[in-house]
Design a protein around this motif. Structure first.
Motif, PDB file in Angstrom:
ATOM      1  N   SER A   1       9.572 -83.015   4.977  1.00  0.00           N
ATOM      2  CA  SER A   1       8.346 -82.208   5.791  1.00  0.00           C
ATOM      3  C   SER A   1       8.399 -80.851   5.977  1.00  0.00           C
ATOM      4  O   SER A   1       7.420 -80.093   6.188  1.00  0.00           O
ATOM      5  CB  SER A   1       8.291 -82.973   6.960  1.00  0.00           C
ATOM      6  N   GLY A   2       9.587 -80.207   6.145  1.00  0.00           N
ATOM      7  CA  GLY A   2       9.688 -78.878   6.337  1.00  0.00           C
ATOM      8  C   GLY A   2       9.025 -77.994   4.942  1.00  0.00           C
ATOM      9  O   GLY A   2       8.475 -77.010   5.038  1.00  0.00           O
ATOM     10  N   VAL A   3       9.242 -78.537   3.812  1.00  0.00           N
ATOM     11  CA  VAL A   3       8.755 -78.008   2.606  1.00  0.00           C
ATOM     12  C   VAL A   3       7.360 -78.054   2.488  1.00  0.00           C
ATOM     13  O   VAL A   3       6.578 -77.149   2.016  1.00  0.00           O
ATOM     14  CB  VAL A   3       9.215 -78.695   1.424  1.00  0.00           C
ATOM     15  N   VAL A   4       6.855 -79.337   2.779  1.00  0.00           N
ATOM     16  CA  VAL A   4       5.311 -79.434   2.757  1.00  0.00           C
ATOM     17  C   VAL A   4       4.705 -78.463   3.817  1.00  0.00           C
ATOM     18  O   VAL A   4       3.587 -78.011   3.287  1.00  0.00           O
ATOM     19  CB  VAL A   4       5.107 -80.958   3.032  1.00  0.00           C
TER      20      VAL A   4
ATOM     21  N   MET B   1      16.706 -80.086   0.694  1.00  0.00           N
ATOM     22  CA  MET B   1      15.196 -79.854   0.903  1.00  0.00           C
ATOM     23  C   MET B   1      15.060 -80.012   2.726  1.00  0.00           C
ATOM     24  O   MET B   1      14.030 -79.641   3.105  1.00  0.00           O
ATOM     25  CB  MET B   1      14.119 -81.002   0.248  1.00  0.00           C
ATOM     26  N   LEU B   2      16.112 -80.622   3.276  1.00  0.00           N
ATOM     27  CA  LEU B   2      15.861 -80.819   4.697  1.00  0.00           C
ATOM     28  C   LEU B   2      16.892 -79.571   5.270  1.00  0.00           C
ATOM     29  O   LEU B   2      16.364 -79.128   6.424  1.00  0.00           O
ATOM     30  CB  LEU B   2      16.441 -82.108   5.105  1.00  0.00           C
TER      31      LEU B   2
ATOM     32  N   ARG C   1      14.481 -72.438   0.952  1.00  0.00           N
ATOM     33  CA  ARG C   1      14.787 -72.173  -0.451  1.00  0.00           C
ATOM     34  C   ARG C   1      13.870 -72.908  -1.377  1.00  0.00           C
ATOM     35  O   ARG C   1      13.722 -72.599  -2.698  1.00  0.00           O
ATOM     36  CB  ARG C   1      16.342 -72.379  -0.398  1.00  0.00           C
ATOM     37  N   VAL C   2      13.750 -74.312  -1.063  1.00  0.00           N
ATOM     38  CA  VAL C   2      13.084 -75.131  -2.119  1.00  0.00           C
ATOM     39  C   VAL C   2      11.450 -74.783  -2.156  1.00  0.00           C
ATOM     40  O   VAL C   2      11.234 -74.439  -3.352  1.00  0.00           O
ATOM     41  CB  VAL C   2      13.129 -76.656  -1.397  1.00  0.00           C
ATOM     42  N   GLU C   3      10.920 -74.383  -1.038  1.00  0.00           N
ATOM     43  CA  GLU C   3       9.796 -73.843  -1.257  1.00  0.00           C
ATOM     44  C   GLU C   3       9.579 -72.483  -2.010  1.00  0.00           C
ATOM     45  O   GLU C   3       8.671 -72.327  -2.839  1.00  0.00           O
ATOM     46  CB  GLU C   3       9.075 -73.544   0.330  1.00  0.00           C
ATOM     47  N   ASN C   4      10.556 -71.726  -1.724  1.00  0.00           N
ATOM     48  CA  ASN C   4      10.459 -70.551  -2.784  1.00  0.00           C
ATOM     49  C   ASN C   4      10.600 -70.890  -4.100  1.00  0.00           C
ATOM     50  O   ASN C   4       9.643 -70.180  -4.884  1.00  0.00           O
ATOM     51  CB  ASN C   4      11.678 -69.639  -2.361  1.00  0.00           C
ATOM     52  N   LEU C   5      11.213 -71.583  -4.520  1.00  0.00           N
ATOM     53  CA  LEU C   5      11.493 -72.015  -6.070  1.00  0.00           C
ATOM     54  C   LEU C   5      10.189 -72.464  -6.496  1.00  0.00           C
ATOM     55  O   LEU C   5       9.688 -72.326  -7.501  1.00  0.00           O
ATOM     56  CB  LEU C   5      12.802 -73.174  -6.316  1.00  0.00           C
TER      57      LEU C   5
END
Length: 218
Positions: free
Chosen positions: A1-4, A199-200, A205-209
């Motif tokens: 959810s944080g990435v979304v 991702m949690l 960092r995940v969103e940046n990639l």
């Protein structure tokens, strides 16, 4: 959810596919059908077993501009997830696996769960214990047959790839993640100390990639 949430804040439409987790061929076919319904360009992201699914589902889809693997399997043709787990030492998944048979109309199978008592150690050592207790209770199991199934011709041979290595992963060893990333020619980042559920613990960092993959293939 944080990435979304971060992606949506930056203006990206997001579909979090409901991966059935029943079998590699059928799961990939499901995601492939979802891709058929998207008219615009796609950055396809997979975590863990989801990497196997996107590796197969993206084949033949010209609208998939990039593949992003997040601590995920990126198999070559004929490889299975379980075989890749044992490629290098460091995984503690096998000792934590709880197998539960299940029945459905017309058949059934055997689901693999991570033992709640070992969930934090194996999956999420960089998250709070109170959070991991909830995650362990809510985990969705994967049919073990899906992890044993051989992968098809990999989409990463024709689609640009990115890879995030979780440096302290105890499900898929970081050495195996690095090997798969190199083999796929993926642009790679390593998040030191990150668990399998990176991702949690590191959604930024995940969103940046993912954004890097989009901007590089726009």
């Amino acid at each position: 959810s944080g990435v979304v949430a971060r992606l949506r804040h930056d203006g990206y439409p997001v579909i979090a596919a409901a991966n059935p987790l029943r079998g590699l061929d059928s799961d990939a076919a499901y995601v492939s059908s979802l891709l058929d319904s998207v008219s615009g360009p796609v950055v396809l992201v997979g975590h863990s077993y989801g990497g196997e699914v996107i590796t197969n589902a993206a084949v033949g889809h010209a609208n998939v501009r990039a593949l992003v693997y997040i601590a995920a399997f990126a198999p070559d043709q004929g490889e299975s997830g379980l075989a890749l787990v044992g490629l290098n030492p460091g995984s503690r998944l096998g000792e934590a696996l709880v197998v539960r048979p299940y029945a459905v109309a017309g058949g059934g199978g055997a689901d693999g769960y991570v033992d709640p008592a070992k969930f934090r150690t194996v999956m999420a050592a960089d998250l709070r214990g109170s959070d991991t207790e909830l995650l362990a209770a809510q985990q969705r199991p994967v049919d073990l047959a899906a992890l044993q199934a051989p992968s098809g011709v990999p989409a990463w041979k024709t689609i640009p790839s990115w890879y995030l290595v979780a440096g302290a992963d105890r499900a898929i060893p970081a050495a195996t993640e690095k090997f798969m990333a190199r083999r796929a020619g993926a642009r790679t980042v390593v998040v030191d100390g990150a668990s399998h559920l990176v991702m949690l613990s590191h959604p930024g960092r995940v969103e940046n990639l993912i954004v890097q993959a989009d901007e590089a293939t726009d």
